[in-house]
Scaffold this active site. Structure first.
Site, PDB file in Angstrom:
ATOM      1  N   LEU A 186       0.843  -1.204   0.000  1.00  0.00           N
ATOM      2  CA  LEU A 186       0.000   0.000   0.000  1.00  0.00           C
ATOM      3  C   LEU A 186       0.875   1.250   0.000  1.00  0.00           C
ATOM      4  O   LEU A 186       1.000   1.939   1.003  1.00  0.00           O
ATOM      5  CB  LEU A 186      -0.945  -0.006   1.213  1.00  0.00           C
ATOM      6  CG  LEU A 186      -2.050  -1.053   1.200  1.00  0.00           C
ATOM      7  CD1 LEU A 186      -2.944  -0.905   2.426  1.00  0.00           C
ATOM      8  CD2 LEU A 186      -2.882  -0.969  -0.063  1.00  0.00           C
ATOM      9  N   HIS A 187       1.494   1.528  -1.153  1.00  0.00           N
ATOM     10  CA  HIS A 187       2.230   2.778  -1.310  1.00  0.00           C
ATOM     11  C   HIS A 187       1.236   3.877  -1.675  1.00  0.00           C
ATOM     12  O   HIS A 187       0.025   3.670  -1.614  1.00  0.00           O
ATOM     13  CB  HIS A 187       3.367   2.636  -2.327  1.00  0.00           C
ATOM     14  CG  HIS A 187       2.905   2.273  -3.712  1.00  0.00           C
ATOM     15  ND1 HIS A 187       2.530   3.214  -4.629  1.00  0.00           N
ATOM     16  CD2 HIS A 187       2.747   1.069  -4.316  1.00  0.00           C
ATOM     17  CE1 HIS A 187       2.170   2.617  -5.757  1.00  0.00           C
ATOM     18  NE2 HIS A 187       2.292   1.304  -5.588  1.00  0.00           N
ATOM     19  N   LEU A 188       1.691   5.038  -2.058  1.00  0.00           N
ATOM     20  CA  LEU A 188       0.836   6.218  -2.189  1.00  0.00           C
ATOM     21  C   LEU A 188      -0.385   6.025  -3.101  1.00  0.00           C
ATOM     22  O   LEU A 188      -1.502   6.330  -2.706  1.00  0.00           O
ATOM     23  CB  LEU A 188       1.657   7.421  -2.661  1.00  0.00           C
ATOM     24  CG  LEU A 188       0.892   8.746  -2.723  1.00  0.00           C
ATOM     25  CD1 LEU A 188       0.322   9.112  -1.359  1.00  0.00           C
ATOM     26  CD2 LEU A 188       1.804   9.845  -3.231  1.00  0.00           C
TER      27      LEU A 188
END
Length: 87
Positions: free
Chosen positions: A14-16
């Protein structure tokens, strides 16, 4: 209150961008939406909280929805995750 465990299948976790998609989906609902991993509880409507949780590929998290549209909220959150969060 309804809850469901989900595995994150995005290779980068769950990156940006996927965290933003998750928050965008959560904001659509009136219910309180959070996820739990271990002892950490994260507000899904807060992008910074989701990013700070450090969720990686194949991590299992439990979503908890509580409120008037809780079932619809949980279904929407699970669907957006299963669809890859825009990736």
């Amino acid at each position: 209150m309804v809850c469901q465990k989900v595995k994150i299948k995005n290779p980068a976790g769950l990156h940006l961008r996927p965290a933003g998609k998750l928050c965008d989906e959560a904001i659509k609902y009136k219910s309180k939406i959070s996820f739990q991993r271990g002892t950490m509880i994260t507000n899904v409507k807060s992008l910074l909280s989701v990013l700070a949780a450090g969720i990686k590929y194949n991590d299992e998290i439990e979503f908890v929805c509580e409120g008037e549209d809780e079932e619809e909220a949980l279904a929407g959150i699970v669907l957006v995750i299963q669809n890859g969060l825009g990736e």
